[in-house]
Design an enzyme around this catalytic site. Sequence first.
Site, PDB file in Angstrom:
ATOM      1  N   ASP A   1      -2.252  14.693  16.726  1.00 40.93           N
ATOM      2  CA  ASP A   1      -1.887  15.275  17.601  1.00 40.93           C
ATOM      3  C   ASP A   1      -2.193  17.388  17.325  1.00 40.93           C
ATOM      4  O   ASP A   1      -2.709  16.825  16.606  1.00 40.93           O
ATOM      5  CB  ASP A   1       0.150  15.637  17.464  1.00 40.93           C
ATOM      6  CG  ASP A   1       0.524  14.415  17.608  1.00 40.93           C
ATOM      7  OD1 ASP A   1       0.353  13.480  18.616  1.00 40.93           O
ATOM      8  OD2 ASP A   1       0.898  14.033  15.892  1.00 40.93           O
TER       9      ASP A   1
ATOM     10  N   HIS B   1       4.057  -1.090   3.717  1.00 39.02           N
ATOM     11  CA  HIS B   1       3.176   0.245   3.546  1.00 39.02           C
ATOM     12  C   HIS B   1       4.573   1.338   2.672  1.00 39.02           C
ATOM     13  O   HIS B   1       4.799   1.852   4.035  1.00 39.02           O
ATOM     14  CB  HIS B   1       2.168   0.430   4.184  1.00 39.02           C
ATOM     15  CG  HIS B   1       1.414   2.076   4.824  1.00 39.02           C
ATOM     16  ND1 HIS B   1      -0.007   2.534   3.717  1.00 39.02           N
ATOM     17  CD2 HIS B   1       1.450   3.163   4.683  1.00 39.02           C
ATOM     18  CE1 HIS B   1      -0.086   3.303   3.982  1.00 39.02           C
ATOM     19  NE2 HIS B   1       0.984   3.929   4.853  1.00 39.02           N
TER      20      HIS B   1
ATOM     21  N   PHE C   1      12.458  14.468  11.396  1.00 34.73           N
ATOM     22  CA  PHE C   1      11.114  14.086  11.108  1.00 34.73           C
ATOM     23  C   PHE C   1      11.595  12.991  12.370  1.00 34.73           C
ATOM     24  O   PHE C   1      10.512  12.468  13.531  1.00 34.73           O
ATOM     25  CB  PHE C   1      10.434  13.794  10.310  1.00 34.73           C
ATOM     26  CG  PHE C   1       8.931  13.237  10.074  1.00 34.73           C
ATOM     27  CD1 PHE C   1       8.357  14.053  10.387  1.00 34.73           C
ATOM     28  CD2 PHE C   1       9.193  11.821   9.486  1.00 34.73           C
ATOM     29  CE1 PHE C   1       6.825  13.446   9.934  1.00 34.73           C
ATOM     30  CE2 PHE C   1       7.547  11.600   9.645  1.00 34.73           C
ATOM     31  CZ  PHE C   1       6.901  12.521   9.821  1.00 34.73           C
TER      32      PHE C   1
ATOM     33  N   GLU D   1       0.979   5.331   0.328  1.00 33.96           N
ATOM     34  CA  GLU D   1       0.152   6.257   1.301  1.00 33.96           C
ATOM     35  C   GLU D   1       0.794   7.811   0.939  1.00 33.96           C
ATOM     36  O   GLU D   1       1.920   8.440   0.152  1.00 33.96           O
ATOM     37  CB  GLU D   1       0.711   7.008   2.659  1.00 33.96           C
ATOM     38  CG  GLU D   1       0.452   8.034   3.682  1.00 33.96           C
ATOM     39  CD  GLU D   1       1.161   7.802   5.181  1.00 33.96           C
ATOM     40  OE1 GLU D   1       0.688   6.494   5.456  1.00 33.96           O
ATOM     41  OE2 GLU D   1       0.878   8.484   5.772  1.00 33.96           O
TER      42      GLU D   1
ATOM     43  N   SER E   1       0.933  -1.461  -0.020  1.00 34.75           N
ATOM     44  CA  SER E   1       0.218  -0.339  -0.067  1.00 34.75           C
ATOM     45  C   SER E   1       0.614   1.863  -0.515  1.00 34.75           C
ATOM     46  O   SER E   1       1.836   0.961   0.125  1.00 34.75           O
ATOM     47  CB  SER E   1      -1.541  -0.147   1.303  1.00 34.75           C
ATOM     48  OG  SER E   1      -0.268  -0.263   2.316  1.00 34.75           O
TER      49      SER E   1
END
Length: 289
Positions: free
Chosen positions: A107, A264, A214, A14, A12
């Site tokens: 968040d 993913h 990140f 994103e 998959s």
Amino acid sequence: MQSQRQHPPHFSCEFFPPKTEEGAQKLRAVYREFAVQMQPAFFSVTYGAGGSTQERSFDTVREIQAESGVETAPHLSCIGATKQSIRAILEAYRAQGIRRIVALRGDMPSGMRDTGDFRYANELVEFIRAETGDHFWIEVAAYPEFHPQALSAHTDLDAFCRKVEAGANSAITQYFYSIDAYLRFIDDCEKRGLSIPVVPGIMPILNYTQLARFSDACGAEIPRWLRKRLEAMGDDLTSIRAFGHDVVTGLCHELLRQGAPGLHFYTMNQLEPVQALWKAIAPTTDMEL
Ligand code: FAD
């Protein structure tokens, strides 16, 4: 770890909702390519903190599912939301033929104070099940290296269990570069009797400075050996990409060999990095258990 895989692995991708028409054009080219080349099980589209991208996420999901013919799952975060607003979103997605949702806490955006009607993702999963029964296949987030706000490894696993008990069908992990963290996480799930598929999230390595920033924020670890090598490459993005490609290809191969149920890909709306990974691993993807 017992193999988690009962079928050939599934893949998959994103995406995030683009902000400009130029970004939308670029994304169109990307999802069209992946739809043909990878034949993914699904695509997913992120959702901005506090619902900040709600409309763009909605439009992007609708477009991708209609244009690509690939099932497309919206991410949905609940922090700051009311039950009423989530109910309206679920109804809209249902009316649009959406059958899969990535259910998250999210968040709190800076400046927002009211947490709303939901405190944690398990409450969202419970709400989706109560409102819509089995209509949606529910994905949740998993953290093999533990969520940055978790009080302990143990309480984080408890939190993951609660999401599964509330009705999650499968999970996608935060990205990681240490395969042991994933394998241990799966072992811990098995010890607690959890058997849902936990699909590793794969982040290509493209830019060390961005990745380091990140990773600090989301609790993903860049192992020292990897960090030191990437640091030594400085601003040489070509070398970073080539080395990163080798490292992540190795990670994907090993995860599949060890029985991960799929992968993913965090595409960041770019074609080349994930396409290169896919070309490197595709020949082994029809492997049986
Ligand atoms: P939860 O599962 O609720 O956990 C959050 C924290 O609370 C954890 O530390 C957990 O241990 C703790 N906790 C849970 N229950 C309890 C309890 N009862 N008591 C005490 N502590 C508890 N963010 C976005 O804004 N948009 C996105 O589209 C998005 N997509 C994502 C996709 C994936 C695959 C992943 C892995 C993350 C994604 N995120 C996204 C980031 C995610 O929203 C953040 O990591 C967020 O901080 C936690 O969300 P969660 O659903 O994992 O929360």
